[in-house]
Scaffold this motif. Structure first.
Motif, mmCIF file in Angstrom:
data_model
loop_
_atom_site.group_PDB
_atom_site.id
_atom_site.type_symbol
_atom_site.label_atom_id
_atom_site.label_comp_id
_atom_site.label_asym_id
_atom_site.label_seq_id
_atom_site.Cartn_x
_atom_site.Cartn_y
_atom_site.Cartn_z
ATOM 1 N N PHE A 3 -13.594 19.015 -57.623
ATOM 2 C CA PHE A 3 -15.030 18.754 -57.779
ATOM 3 C C PHE A 3 -15.267 17.424 -58.480
ATOM 4 O O PHE A 3 -16.121 16.638 -58.068
ATOM 5 C CB PHE A 3 -15.709 19.887 -58.556
ATOM 6 N N VAL A 4 -14.523 17.158 -59.539
ATOM 7 C CA VAL A 4 -14.715 15.938 -60.323
ATOM 8 C C VAL A 4 -14.511 14.687 -59.472
ATOM 9 O O VAL A 4 -15.312 13.752 -59.536
ATOM 10 C CB VAL A 4 -13.793 15.926 -61.567
ATOM 11 N N VAL A 5 -13.460 14.648 -58.648
ATOM 12 C CA VAL A 5 -13.214 13.445 -57.838
ATOM 13 C C VAL A 5 -14.257 13.281 -56.737
ATOM 14 O O VAL A 5 -14.360 12.212 -56.143
ATOM 15 C CB VAL A 5 -11.789 13.390 -57.234
ATOM 16 N N ARG A 6 -15.053 14.316 -56.495
ATOM 17 C CA ARG A 6 -16.153 14.225 -55.532
ATOM 18 C C ARG A 6 -17.479 13.965 -56.241
ATOM 19 O O ARG A 6 -18.543 14.132 -55.659
ATOM 20 C CB ARG A 6 -16.212 15.506 -54.695
ATOM 21 N N ASP A 7 -17.399 13.589 -57.517
ATOM 22 C CA ASP A 7 -18.561 13.247 -58.344
ATOM 23 C C ASP A 7 -19.532 14.416 -58.505
ATOM 24 O O ASP A 7 -20.747 14.248 -58.477
ATOM 25 C CB ASP A 7 -19.282 12.017 -57.782
ATOM 26 N N ILE A 8 -18.978 15.604 -58.678
ATOM 27 C CA ILE A 8 -19.772 16.809 -58.870
ATOM 28 C C ILE A 8 -19.590 17.270 -60.310
ATOM 29 O O ILE A 8 -18.457 17.514 -60.742
ATOM 30 C CB ILE A 8 -19.337 17.915 -57.886
ATOM 31 N N PRO A 9 -20.691 17.373 -61.065
ATOM 32 C CA PRO A 9 -20.581 17.850 -62.443
ATOM 33 C C PRO A 9 -20.015 19.265 -62.505
ATOM 34 O O PRO A 9 -20.374 20.136 -61.703
ATOM 35 C CB PRO A 9 -22.025 17.834 -62.946
ATOM 36 N N VAL A 10 -19.111 19.489 -63.466
ATOM 37 C CA VAL A 10 -18.469 20.784 -63.648
ATOM 38 C C VAL A 10 -18.696 21.242 -65.087
ATOM 39 O O VAL A 10 -18.428 20.509 -66.027
ATOM 40 C CB VAL A 10 -16.949 20.698 -63.377
ATOM 41 N N LEU A 11 -19.182 22.467 -65.231
ATOM 42 C CA LEU A 11 -19.351 23.091 -66.539
ATOM 43 C C LEU A 11 -18.317 24.200 -66.658
ATOM 44 O O LEU A 11 -18.081 24.937 -65.702
ATOM 45 C CB LEU A 11 -20.755 23.682 -66.673
ATOM 46 N N VAL A 12 -17.706 24.318 -67.832
ATOM 47 C CA VAL A 12 -16.657 25.309 -68.046
ATOM 48 C C VAL A 12 -17.081 26.214 -69.200
ATOM 49 O O VAL A 12 -17.450 25.725 -70.266
ATOM 50 C CB VAL A 12 -15.310 24.615 -68.379
ATOM 51 N N PRO A 13 -17.044 27.556 -68.993
ATOM 52 C CA PRO A 13 -17.377 28.460 -70.097
ATOM 53 C C PRO A 13 -16.475 28.204 -71.305
ATOM 54 O O PRO A 13 -15.318 27.804 -71.154
ATOM 55 C CB PRO A 13 -17.104 29.854 -69.514
ATOM 56 N N THR A 14 -16.989 28.468 -72.484
ATOM 57 C CA THR A 14 -16.215 28.208 -73.702
ATOM 58 C C THR A 14 -15.130 29.239 -73.951
ATOM 59 O O THR A 14 -14.216 28.989 -74.727
ATOM 60 C CB THR A 14 -17.136 28.155 -74.935
ATOM 61 N N ASP A 15 -15.223 30.411 -73.327
ATOM 62 C CA ASP A 15 -14.168 31.401 -73.482
ATOM 63 C C ASP A 15 -13.889 32.074 -72.144
ATOM 64 O O ASP A 15 -14.528 31.786 -71.148
ATOM 65 C CB ASP A 15 -14.498 32.424 -74.576
#
Length: 164
Positions: free
Chosen positions: A29-41
């Motif tokens: 996703f990142v290399v396709r310029d798509i923001p990624v959110l990751v849960p904290t746990d």
């Protein structure tokens, strides 16, 4: 040199394979310029949230494995470690998509939860010799770039939801 599939097989613990898959999917996703959110746990029922086409989509990451000649499969039920045991859970609409890494072919797939079977999804990447695909999903229909094109144009597909 060791191939991808052998590298995954050498990761004996499911959590290690899962972390590797999540990193590969996140990078896709990142290399396709798509923001990624990751849960904290690790207690959320999804692994990532991506923003595509002005909308947020919850993603459950899974690793495919060789199923039979010309196919790979992944489980729609996840195992999470709970103290001394594992808790097996289905996605139950807590995510909108499965992002699947296929180490056999080095492919990334994006499969709407609504199109996934209840336990195991089989993806066919090569036509069988007998010419019958027997209800398997065709790999080219779920390749990440193809599905992202659909998500970027929300009027053509409406399977995601806003996360608030």
């Amino acid at each position: 040199m060791i191939d991808r599939t052998t590298c995954y097989e050498n990761l004996e613990e499911p959590q290690k394979r899962g972390r590797a898959t999540e990193a590969i999917v996140r990078a896709a996703f990142v290399v396709r310029d798509i923001p990624v959110l990751v849960p904290t746990d690790d207690t959320e029922p999804y692994d990532l949230v991506v923003e595509v086409g002005g909308r947020f989509h919850r993603i459950q990451c899974e690793t495919a494995y060789r199923k039979s000649e010309g196919t790979v499969a992944f489980e729609t039920v996840s195992a999470r470690q709970r103290r001394d045991t594992y808790d097996r859970r289905g996605s139950d609409d807590r995510a909108e998509y499965f992002a699947v890494y296929d180490p056999v072919n080095d492919n990334r797939y994006l499969i709407p939860l609504a199109e996934a079977a209840s336990e195991t999804v089989v993806i066919r990447f090569r036509e069988p010799k007998n010419g019958r695909s027997g209800g398997s999903n065709r790999a080219e229909d779920y390749l990440l770039d193809e599905r992202l094109a659909d998500l970027r144009h929300p009027s053509s597909v409406d399977t995601g939801s806003d996360v608030r």
